[in-house]
Enzyme design. Structure first.
Site, PDB file in Angstrom:
ATOM      1  N   HIS A   1       0.939  -1.057  -0.061  1.00 20.43           N
ATOM      2  CA  HIS A   1      -0.034  -0.005  -0.039  1.00 20.43           C
ATOM      3  C   HIS A   1       0.879   1.276   0.153  1.00 20.43           C
ATOM      4  O   HIS A   1       1.485   1.648   1.080  1.00 20.43           O
ATOM      5  CB  HIS A   1      -1.043  -0.083   1.141  1.00 20.43           C
TER       6      HIS A   1
ATOM      7  N   GLU B   1     -11.447   4.449   6.340  1.00 22.95           N
ATOM      8  CA  GLU B   1     -10.492   5.336   6.720  1.00 22.95           C
ATOM      9  C   GLU B   1     -11.158   6.632   7.156  1.00 22.95           C
ATOM     10  O   GLU B   1     -11.097   7.081   8.228  1.00 22.95           O
ATOM     11  CB  GLU B   1      -9.451   5.605   5.616  1.00 22.95           C
TER      12      GLU B   1
ATOM     13  N   HIS C   1       1.493   4.990  -2.499  1.00 25.01           N
ATOM     14  CA  HIS C   1       1.134   5.802  -3.745  1.00 25.01           C
ATOM     15  C   HIS C   1       2.207   6.335  -4.408  1.00 25.01           C
ATOM     16  O   HIS C   1       2.940   6.892  -3.672  1.00 25.01           O
ATOM     17  CB  HIS C   1      -0.122   6.741  -3.469  1.00 25.01           C
TER      18      HIS C   1
ATOM     19  N   ASP D   1       2.021   3.955   2.614  1.00 23.49           N
ATOM     20  CA  ASP D   1       0.882   4.814   2.031  1.00 23.49           C
ATOM     21  C   ASP D   1       1.674   6.019   1.067  1.00 23.49           C
ATOM     22  O   ASP D   1       1.580   5.640  -0.077  1.00 23.49           O
ATOM     23  CB  ASP D   1      -0.017   5.512   3.096  1.00 23.49           C
TER      24      ASP D   1
HETATM   25  N1  ADE Z   1      -4.566   8.775  -1.938  1.00 22.21           N
HETATM   26  C1  ADE Z   1      -3.566   8.686  -1.480  1.00 22.21           C
HETATM   27  N2  ADE Z   1      -3.345   8.431  -0.086  1.00 22.21           N
HETATM   28  C2  ADE Z   1      -4.926   8.272   0.182  1.00 22.21           C
HETATM   29  C3  ADE Z   1      -5.261   7.973   1.596  1.00 22.21           C
HETATM   30  N3  ADE Z   1      -4.901   7.943   2.664  1.00 22.21           N
HETATM   31  N4  ADE Z   1      -6.641   8.067   1.496  1.00 22.21           N
HETATM   32  C4  ADE Z   1      -7.308   8.203   0.084  1.00 22.21           C
HETATM   33  N5  ADE Z   1      -6.775   8.182  -0.906  1.00 22.21           N
HETATM   34  C5  ADE Z   1      -5.447   8.494  -0.843  1.00 22.21           C
HETATM   35 ZN    ZN Z   2      -3.585   4.662   0.291  1.00 21.55          ZN
END
Ligand code: ADE
Ligand code: ZN
Length: 346
Positions: free
Chosen positions: A20, A200, A22, A280
């Site tokens: 996970h 989240e 990005h 993340d």
């Molecule tokens: N895109 C990148 N990080 C994210 C996150 N924590 N929640 C939702 N979309 C995202």
């Molecule tokens: Zn994410």
């Protein structure tokens, strides 16, 4: 008695899989500023590059994420950010990375150009650091289902063996997973594996909806599942993997104290859910993958055995070929066991 630095060094040697992360959230602030200048793109005003990455909630974070994405334009820009992301992951001990990309966030940049640069970065990182990787395009849920269908068309037009799945990200409410039932069914039929960010900023019901309507293999984050004990039991029995990101919770959720006894990642782990540790958007949340492992042990109550279970689970729940997974289990388990034994001696 080992020092905290010894523990971090030991954890760094642990073979890891990142499930996970990005791409656009992994751009170092200095790189973002250089690319923005080169491409004539305006970024939010700031004194030092690090100041670019300041926000008080998920919405504000996503605004900065979108702004810096615009600074990445040319093939070599994509190569560079992908290479730097994988270099940093390798420094944290990652050997395989499944990463989200947000091609829709680079307005007016054709998907093919983006994929060309990203794939060059993946190849270079494999050569230079031995790190393997695969791509998961993330669908921006705030753009709606029709845009999602067009997005999937573009993704499929750029498909190769390294494009393994489809994710769902950005702000959850008022965009429940059920809106994407059709487009996720099509992706599944095309052989893509599926995950969704849920629980989240959205409720536990979004975790349930992602599983029941979208048929995802993995839930990204998932924290608000703790509000629904029956769902926790169901996900535990199903063996659903939750890709958790400790430092993210300090920025995007109300669970800002990682040492709190009721921090959801701690509760999820103690409830027997399959939980992995991930980074993340590491520079944007002032962390890296190895730091997230240190935080899991120091703040979230992960024992050395919990770390072992979590890393082995990332092998099983990754979307790599079964042959690779069998090989990683066989080769990495002795390494992991040696490090875990050393951690237990501390
Ligand atoms: N895109 C990148 N990080 C994210 C996150 N924590 N929640 C939702 N979309 C995202
Ligand atoms: Zn994410």
């Amino acid at each position: 008695m080992k020092t905290p630095a010894d523990k971090a060094a030991l954890l760094r040697k642990l073979p890891k899989i990142e499930l996970h992360i990005h791409l656009e959230g992994s751009i170092q602030p200095g790189t973002a500023m250089e690319l923005a200048k080169k491409n004539g793109v305006a970024l939010p005003p700031c004194n030092a590059p690090e100041d670019l990455y300041s926000y008080s909630d998920l919405d504000a974070f996503l605004g900065v994420y979108s702004a810096i994405s615009q600074s990445v334009v040319e093939v070599d820009d994509f190569r560079r950010i992908c290479y730097e992301m994988l270099e940093d992951a390798a420094k944290s001990g990652a050997r395989y990375v499944e990463f989200f990309i947000s091609p829709h966030a680079h307005e007016n940049v054709p998907f093919a150009r983006q994929f060309e640069g990203i794939r060059a970065g993946m190849r270079d990182a494999l050569t230079d650091f031995g790190i393997r990787s695969a791509i998961i395009p993330g669908m921006n849920r705030q753009q709606g289902a029709d845009a999602g269908e067009e997005y999937l068309d573009e993704v499929l037009a750029n498909r190769a063996d390294d494009l393994i799945g489809l994710g769902l990200d950005y702000f959850e409410a008022p965009f429940p997973p059920e809106l994407y039932t059709g487009v996720f069914a099509r992706a599944r039929k095309e052989g893509l594996r599926l995950s969704a960010h849920a629980g989240e900023a959205g409720p536990a019901a979004f975790v349930a909806g992602s599983i029941d309507a979208l048929h995802v293999d993995r839930i990204d984050h998932g924290y608000n599942i703790v509000d629904d004990p029956e769902l926790v039991t169901r996900c535990r029995d199903m063996g659903i993997m939750f890709t958790c990101c400790p430092s993210t919770t300090k920025y995007t959720t109300e669970h800002r104290d990682l040492t709190a006894p009721d921090h959801p990642i701690r509760v999820m782990k103690e409830s027997g859910l399959v939980v992995s540790i991930n980074s993340d958007d590491p520079p944007m949340f002032r962390t890296d993958l190895n730091t997230e492992f240190v935080v899991a042990m120091d703040d979230l109550g992960f024992s050395a055995q919990d770390i072992r279970a979590s890393v082995l689970a990332t092998i099983d729940h990754s979307w790599a070929d079964d042959t690779d997974k069998r090989q990683w289990r066989a080769e990495w388990t002795p390494e992991i066991d040696t490090i875990v034994a050393e951690l237990q001696r501390q």
